[in-house]
Design a protein around this motif. Structure first.
Motif, PDB file in Angstrom:
ATOM      1  N   VAL A 143      15.930  31.703  -6.120  1.00 35.60           N
ATOM      2  CA  VAL A 143      13.998  31.051  -6.701  1.00 35.60           C
ATOM      3  C   VAL A 143      13.627  32.613  -5.286  1.00 35.60           C
ATOM      4  CG1 VAL A 143      12.713  29.465  -6.022  1.00 35.60           C
ATOM      5  CG2 VAL A 143      14.804  28.797  -8.074  1.00 35.60           C
ATOM      6  N   CYS A 144      13.929  32.189  -4.310  1.00 35.64           N
ATOM      7  CA  CYS A 144      13.104  33.112  -3.522  1.00 35.64           C
ATOM      8  C   CYS A 144      12.722  33.992  -3.701  1.00 35.64           C
ATOM      9  CB  CYS A 144      13.737  33.333  -2.387  1.00 35.64           C
ATOM     10  SG  CYS A 144      13.664  31.576  -1.089  1.00 35.64           S
ATOM     11  N   SER A 145      14.056  35.099  -4.284  1.00 42.48           N
ATOM     12  CA  SER A 145      14.439  36.308  -4.983  1.00 42.48           C
ATOM     13  C   SER A 145      13.809  36.614  -6.227  1.00 42.48           C
ATOM     14  CB  SER A 145      15.653  37.076  -4.746  1.00 42.48           C
ATOM     15  OG  SER A 145      15.918  38.062  -5.263  1.00 42.48           O
ATOM     16  N   LEU A 146      13.248  35.639  -7.049  1.00 44.52           N
ATOM     17  CA  LEU A 146      12.991  35.667  -8.731  1.00 44.52           C
ATOM     18  C   LEU A 146      11.575  35.515  -7.856  1.00 44.52           C
ATOM     19  CD1 LEU A 146      15.607  33.488 -10.659  1.00 44.52           C
ATOM     20  CD2 LEU A 146      14.583  35.846 -10.423  1.00 44.52           C
ATOM     21  N   LEU A 147      10.789  34.821  -6.941  1.00 42.77           N
ATOM     22  CA  LEU A 147       9.083  35.032  -6.965  1.00 42.77           C
ATOM     23  C   LEU A 147       9.756  35.615  -6.374  1.00 42.77           C
ATOM     24  CD1 LEU A 147       9.249  30.771  -4.994  1.00 42.77           C
ATOM     25  CD2 LEU A 147       8.642  31.735  -7.248  1.00 42.77           C
ATOM     26  N   GLU A 148       9.802  36.435  -5.827  1.00 38.11           N
ATOM     27  CA  GLU A 148       9.302  38.406  -5.025  1.00 38.11           C
ATOM     28  C   GLU A 148       8.701  38.887  -6.352  1.00 38.11           C
ATOM     29  OE1 GLU A 148      11.049  38.388  -0.450  1.00 38.11           O
ATOM     30  OE2 GLU A 148      12.292  39.488  -2.211  1.00 38.11           O
ATOM     31  N   ARG A 149       9.931  38.690  -7.346  1.00 41.17           N
ATOM     32  CA  ARG A 149       9.896  40.068  -8.277  1.00 41.17           C
ATOM     33  C   ARG A 149       9.646  39.956  -9.056  1.00 41.17           C
ATOM     34  NH1 ARG A 149      13.352  44.176  -8.306  1.00 41.17           N
ATOM     35  NH2 ARG A 149      15.044  43.712  -6.490  1.00 41.17           N
ATOM     36  N   GLY A 150       8.563  38.378  -9.270  1.00 41.52           N
ATOM     37  CA  GLY A 150       7.531  38.017  -9.792  1.00 41.52           C
ATOM     38  C   GLY A 150       7.860  38.328 -11.862  1.00 41.52           C
ATOM     39  N   TRP A 151       9.006  38.169 -12.334  1.00 44.31           N
ATOM     40  CA  TRP A 151       9.534  38.310 -13.290  1.00 44.31           C
ATOM     41  C   TRP A 151       8.905  37.345 -15.025  1.00 44.31           C
ATOM     42  CZ3 TRP A 151      15.003  39.539 -11.969  1.00 44.31           C
ATOM     43  CH2 TRP A 151      15.070  40.243 -11.787  1.00 44.31           C
ATOM     44  N   LEU A 152       8.677  35.660 -14.100  1.00 49.53           N
ATOM     45  CA  LEU A 152       8.907  34.626 -14.602  1.00 49.53           C
ATOM     46  C   LEU A 152       6.757  33.900 -13.791  1.00 49.53           C
ATOM     47  CD1 LEU A 152      11.593  32.931 -13.712  1.00 49.53           C
ATOM     48  CD2 LEU A 152      11.352  33.946 -16.003  1.00 49.53           C
ATOM     49  N   GLY A 153       6.566  34.541 -13.699  1.00 48.78           N
ATOM     50  CA  GLY A 153       5.151  34.532 -13.140  1.00 48.78           C
ATOM     51  C   GLY A 153       3.425  34.961 -13.814  1.00 48.78           C
ATOM     52  N   LYS A 154       2.706  35.255 -13.802  1.00 41.63           N
ATOM     53  CA  LYS A 154       1.908  36.799 -13.730  1.00 41.63           C
ATOM     54  C   LYS A 154       2.235  38.136 -13.708  1.00 41.63           C
ATOM     55  CE  LYS A 154      -1.400  32.678 -13.695  1.00 41.63           C
ATOM     56  NZ  LYS A 154      -2.460  32.110 -13.123  1.00 41.63           N
ATOM     57  N   ARG A 155       3.281  38.138 -13.955  1.00 42.37           N
ATOM     58  CA  ARG A 155       3.368  39.891 -13.863  1.00 42.37           C
ATOM     59  C   ARG A 155       3.824  40.878 -15.179  1.00 42.37           C
ATOM     60  NH1 ARG A 155       8.859  43.443 -11.264  1.00 42.37           N
ATOM     61  NH2 ARG A 155       8.545  44.717 -11.789  1.00 42.37           N
ATOM     62  N   GLU A 156       2.542  41.540 -15.193  1.00 41.75           N
ATOM     63  CA  GLU A 156       2.687  42.537 -16.204  1.00 41.75           C
ATOM     64  C   GLU A 156       4.146  43.260 -16.428  1.00 41.75           C
ATOM     65  OE1 GLU A 156      -1.282  43.751 -16.701  1.00 41.75           O
ATOM     66  OE2 GLU A 156      -2.203  41.956 -16.738  1.00 41.75           O
ATOM     67  N   GLY A 157       3.825  43.605 -17.716  1.00 44.48           N
ATOM     68  CA  GLY A 157       4.877  45.045 -18.135  1.00 44.48           C
ATOM     69  C   GLY A 157       6.516  44.796 -18.360  1.00 44.48           C
ATOM     70  N   ARG A 158       7.196  44.718 -18.882  1.00 42.47           N
ATOM     71  CA  ARG A 158       8.470  45.145 -19.536  1.00 42.47           C
ATOM     72  C   ARG A 158       9.812  45.887 -18.821  1.00 42.47           C
ATOM     73  NH1 ARG A 158       7.202  44.273 -25.206  1.00 42.47           N
ATOM     74  NH2 ARG A 158       5.540  44.404 -25.963  1.00 42.47           N
ATOM     75  N   ASP A 159      10.677  45.157 -18.550  1.00 40.68           N
ATOM     76  CA  ASP A 159      11.849  45.426 -17.799  1.00 40.68           C
ATOM     77  C   ASP A 159      12.425  46.674 -18.899  1.00 40.68           C
ATOM     78  OD1 ASP A 159      13.228  44.583 -20.065  1.00 40.68           O
ATOM     79  OD2 ASP A 159      14.087  42.472 -19.397  1.00 40.68           O
ATOM     80  N   VAL A 161      14.547  47.265 -20.777  1.00 49.68           N
ATOM     81  CA  VAL A 161      15.097  47.225 -22.369  1.00 49.68           C
ATOM     82  C   VAL A 161      13.688  46.810 -23.301  1.00 49.68           C
ATOM     83  CG1 VAL A 161      17.445  47.074 -22.620  1.00 49.68           C
ATOM     84  CG2 VAL A 161      16.612  44.444 -22.746  1.00 49.68           C
ATOM     85  N   GLY A 162      12.940  46.908 -22.955  1.00 48.59           N
ATOM     86  CA  GLY A 162      11.028  46.440 -23.757  1.00 48.59           C
ATOM     87  C   GLY A 162      11.096  44.671 -23.392  1.00 48.59           C
ATOM     88  N   HIS A 163      12.003  43.828 -22.988  1.00 50.94           N
ATOM     89  CA  HIS A 163      11.200  42.377 -22.420  1.00 50.94           C
ATOM     90  C   HIS A 163      10.645  42.276 -21.818  1.00 50.94           C
ATOM     91  CE1 HIS A 163      15.722  42.153 -23.936  1.00 50.94           C
ATOM     92  NE2 HIS A 163      15.144  41.042 -24.654  1.00 50.94           N
ATOM     93  N   VAL A 164       9.541  41.212 -22.301  1.00 49.57           N
ATOM     94  CA  VAL A 164       7.911  41.417 -21.462  1.00 49.57           C
ATOM     95  C   VAL A 164       8.329  40.237 -20.458  1.00 49.57           C
ATOM     96  CG1 VAL A 164       5.463  40.522 -22.301  1.00 49.57           C
ATOM     97  CG2 VAL A 164       7.190  41.778 -23.638  1.00 49.57           C
ATOM     98  N   TYR A 165       8.136  40.996 -18.917  1.00 45.77           N
ATOM     99  CA  TYR A 165       7.819  39.810 -18.376  1.00 45.77           C
ATOM    100  C   TYR A 165       6.336  38.790 -18.302  1.00 45.77           C
ATOM    101  CZ  TYR A 165      10.142  43.031 -15.212  1.00 45.77           C
ATOM    102  OH  TYR A 165      10.658  44.455 -14.902  1.00 45.77           O
ATOM    103  N   GLY A 166       6.491  37.769 -17.536  1.00 47.34           N
ATOM    104  CA  GLY A 166       5.287  36.267 -18.025  1.00 47.34           C
ATOM    105  C   GLY A 166       5.973  35.055 -18.273  1.00 47.34           C
ATOM    106  N   THR A 167       5.315  34.162 -17.933  1.00 47.26           N
ATOM    107  CA  THR A 167       5.090  32.962 -18.141  1.00 47.26           C
ATOM    108  C   THR A 167       6.104  32.408 -19.333  1.00 47.26           C
ATOM    109  OG1 THR A 167       2.705  32.271 -18.808  1.00 47.26           O
ATOM    110  CG2 THR A 167       3.542  32.452 -16.041  1.00 47.26           C
ATOM    111  N   HIS A 168       5.744  32.574 -20.100  1.00 47.79           N
ATOM    112  CA  HIS A 168       6.326  32.255 -21.344  1.00 47.79           C
ATOM    113  C   HIS A 168       8.171  32.406 -21.955  1.00 47.79           C
ATOM    114  CE1 HIS A 168       7.744  36.600 -21.532  1.00 47.79           C
ATOM    115  NE2 HIS A 168       8.381  36.677 -22.563  1.00 47.79           N
ATOM    116  N   SER A 169       7.920  31.151 -22.809  1.00 46.60           N
ATOM    117  CA  SER A 169       9.734  30.385 -22.807  1.00 46.60           C
ATOM    118  C   SER A 169      10.410  31.840 -23.400  1.00 46.60           C
ATOM    119  CB  SER A 169       9.400  29.434 -23.596  1.00 46.60           C
ATOM    120  OG  SER A 169      10.972  29.078 -24.251  1.00 46.60           O
ATOM    121  N   ARG A 170      12.055  31.631 -22.368  1.00 43.41           N
ATOM    122  CA  ARG A 170      12.587  32.613 -23.198  1.00 43.41           C
ATOM    123  C   ARG A 170      13.639  31.920 -24.197  1.00 43.41           C
ATOM    124  NH1 ARG A 170       8.955  34.925 -19.793  1.00 43.41           N
ATOM    125  NH2 ARG A 170       9.748  36.258 -18.479  1.00 43.41           N
ATOM    126  N   SER A 171      14.721  32.545 -24.634  1.00 44.45           N
ATOM    127  CA  SER A 171      15.992  32.131 -25.419  1.00 44.45           C
ATOM    128  C   SER A 171      16.928  31.095 -24.774  1.00 44.45           C
ATOM    129  CB  SER A 171      16.989  33.053 -26.013  1.00 44.45           C
ATOM    130  OG  SER A 171      17.411  33.534 -25.170  1.00 44.45           O
TER     131      SER A 171
END
Length: 279
Positions: A143-159, A161-171
């Motif tokens: 969790v500490c590392s994921l918080l640093e990355r911001g992938w599941l937060g309000k970070r903008e952009g894509r990874d 392969v084009g998957h969008v970062y952010g707070t939206h639900s994942r598969s």
């Protein structure tokens, strides 16, 4: 498939092939059929050490680290909706195309896409002699590392392969909880991700070898002996590669997470933490 999708897929293949081809040119002469069937899948939650472990195994003589194979990563969400046999066929076709184009069919492949955790049964159906290495790390440190990355937060952009970062639900979010996921605090979403990946990765226990990140950090040589025994390979070079493990991040959650964040993690993933022995 549209022309745009075809171009995108070609780009995903091209970048992956370019990364692995140099290894194929340097090291040849193995048994392609045997190498194919004894593929190694490294799975687990993101930020658990999948990249490190796959790199260590893939650096051994006769192996090749394919990395996170982009055409695989891009299709996993769709594969989870297919019959297992169809997903297995597509996965095998994708990986064999990468190995052929990258000139690494003589080498034993190591695939390390964390999302493969969600189709691990299709993976072992595609390759019945595969070994699944599941690396598990304390979910609070993840969790500490994921918080640093911001992938599941309000970070903008894509990874990649084009998957969008952010707070939206994942598969991988349970359908009945998707709205809850979107409205949850970021630490909860990170713990949620860890729980879902770890649980999914354990779906094929008969072909899975589970190793703890903390175990590698505590004694890389002993961990190498255990892993090499399962893979039937020489532990000496693997022990050297695992010796580069970073142990300073173990237990970082005690300093990095607030009391509220610890409560969020406990609420979402406490049962799995205790089941795995993380007190």
């Amino acid at each position: 498939m549209s022309a745009l999708d075809a171009i995108r897929q070609a780009g995903l293949y091209g970048r992956t092939v370019a990364r692995v081809a140099p290894r194929g040119f340097r090291e040849r002469g193995g048994d392609p059929a045997l190498a194919t069937e004894r593929i190694v899948f490294v799975v687990g939650s993101p930020r658990s050490g999948t990249t490190f472990l796959a790199g260590a195994v893939g650096s051994q003589p006769g192996f090749v680290d394919l990395g996170e194979v982009r055409p695989v990563k891009a299709n996993i969400a769709r594969w989870t909706t297919l019959p297992e046999s169809d997903a297995a066929d597509e996965l095998r076709s994708t990986l064999e195309r990468i190995r052929l184009l990258g000139f690494v069919r003589d080498l034993r492949p190591v695939e390390q896409t964390p999302e493969l955790s969600f189709v691990v049964r299709a993976a072992v159906r595609a390759y019945p002699r595969a070994t699944v290495l599941h690396i598990v790390r304390d979910g609070r440190d993840v969790v500490c590392s994921l918080l640093e990355r911001g992938w599941l937060g309000k970070r903008e952009g894509r990874d990649d392969v084009g998957h969008v970062y952010g707070t939206h639900s994942r598969s991988w979010v349970e359908p009945e909880r998707r709205e809850e996921f979107t409205g949850a605090r970021e630490a909860t979403r990170a713990a949620w991700a860890w729980r879902r990946y770890v649980t999914a990765a354990r779906a094929a226990p008969e072909q899975t070898f589970e190793i703890r990140y903390e175990e590698i950090a505590a004694d890389p040589r002993a961990a190498a002996e255990r892993i090499a025994g399962r893979l039937e390979t020489d532990p000496a070079p693997l022990a050297e590669a695992l010796g580069a493990v970073h142990s300073r991040s173990i237990g970082r959650w005690r300093q990095d997470l607030t009391a509220e964040q610890v409560e969020d993690v406990e609420r979402e993933a406490g049962a799995l933490l205790r089941e795995l022995g993380y007190d």
